[in-house]
Design an enzyme around this catalytic site. Sequence first.
Site, mmCIF file in Angstrom:
data_model
loop_
_atom_site.group_PDB
_atom_site.id
_atom_site.type_symbol
_atom_site.label_atom_id
_atom_site.label_comp_id
_atom_site.label_asym_id
_atom_site.label_seq_id
_atom_site.Cartn_x
_atom_site.Cartn_y
_atom_site.Cartn_z
ATOM 1 N N HIS A 67 9.001 -2.021 6.461
ATOM 2 C CA HIS A 67 9.934 -3.116 6.725
ATOM 3 C C HIS A 67 9.964 -3.437 8.210
ATOM 4 C CE1 HIS A 67 12.705 -2.828 2.926
ATOM 5 N NE2 HIS A 67 11.424 -2.769 2.620
ATOM 6 N N GLU A 96 10.848 1.493 9.255
ATOM 7 C CA GLU A 96 11.375 0.286 9.884
ATOM 8 C C GLU A 96 10.771 0.123 11.278
ATOM 9 O OE1 GLU A 96 13.415 -1.906 8.623
ATOM 10 O OE2 GLU A 96 14.440 -0.925 6.938
#
Length: 302
Positions: A145, A226
């Site tokens: 992500h 992330e």
Amino acid sequence: MMRLHCTPPNWTAADRSSPGEKTAAAAERTDRALDVRTAPFKVRMRFTRAPTSCHRRTCSSRPKSPAIIIRRCAISDLSSSEHWTVQFRTDYVSRHRCGLTNEDLNRRWSKPSPVLHPSIYHTKGLIEYLLRVWRKPPLVFCDYHGHSRKKNVFFYGCAGAESWCSSDRIAPDEPVKYLMLPALMHRISGAFALGSCSFRVERERESTARVTVWRHLAVARSYTMEASFCGFDQGPYKGFHLNTQHLQGVGSDLCEALGGLSDGATVDIQLTRELNGEKAVDSEQGSGSDSVLKTDSDEDFD
């Protein structure tokens, strides 16, 4: 301004002239005319002065594509503060990971539809095939992500001891399994921020890929990696924006860290101790948290 008049060769000069060109005022405004004869048409190009005033003026040495002008005006209007644009951004523009059904695809992993969410449905089916038929569960599951609020590169993982569900907290937990990969990344990658990692399992995250694969498919090392849309606020790259080279380096570092997951339990214990030491440095004073790592409340985009 350039005007193109394409006329058949059998037309007369009067036919080729527009009503405005027949007037003396239009003739005076004409700087020069160039006639180029091409079969079967005569192409007449007239160069005239541009209007002295216009609603939108663009200064450039070369003509701009119509697509560029349309795109620029569309972006300008979408960025305005008018009521309809604010509502439009809320409903559509901000949802950067929705599918054709206008749904957040990372909230459909618990019960995906084979018709509406085929990529998720078949990915879960492949993992289940590895578990039930091959009897070889995945060593690591990682969902990649981009994070629009937090800095650096970090992991979200799953720890039973930090779950919202009481049955998860009662069950035996093996921190060494899910802490080893973040610890290896901390050793290898200068872009990785160990203190930003979190292993909480929250109720509203039950339908995400990370939690679903951990709970339903029993993959202990289930992560969301992330990478910030912004940059770094710690480590050797502090103060820099994330660029393509940084991200490519993180990908190579992750592969190297995955290769170290089978080094043995003695290495795992040593890395777990390092994690506990990192917690003492990064955790806020007086937080009272018993987490193996510092936990952040800013997990809006997992």
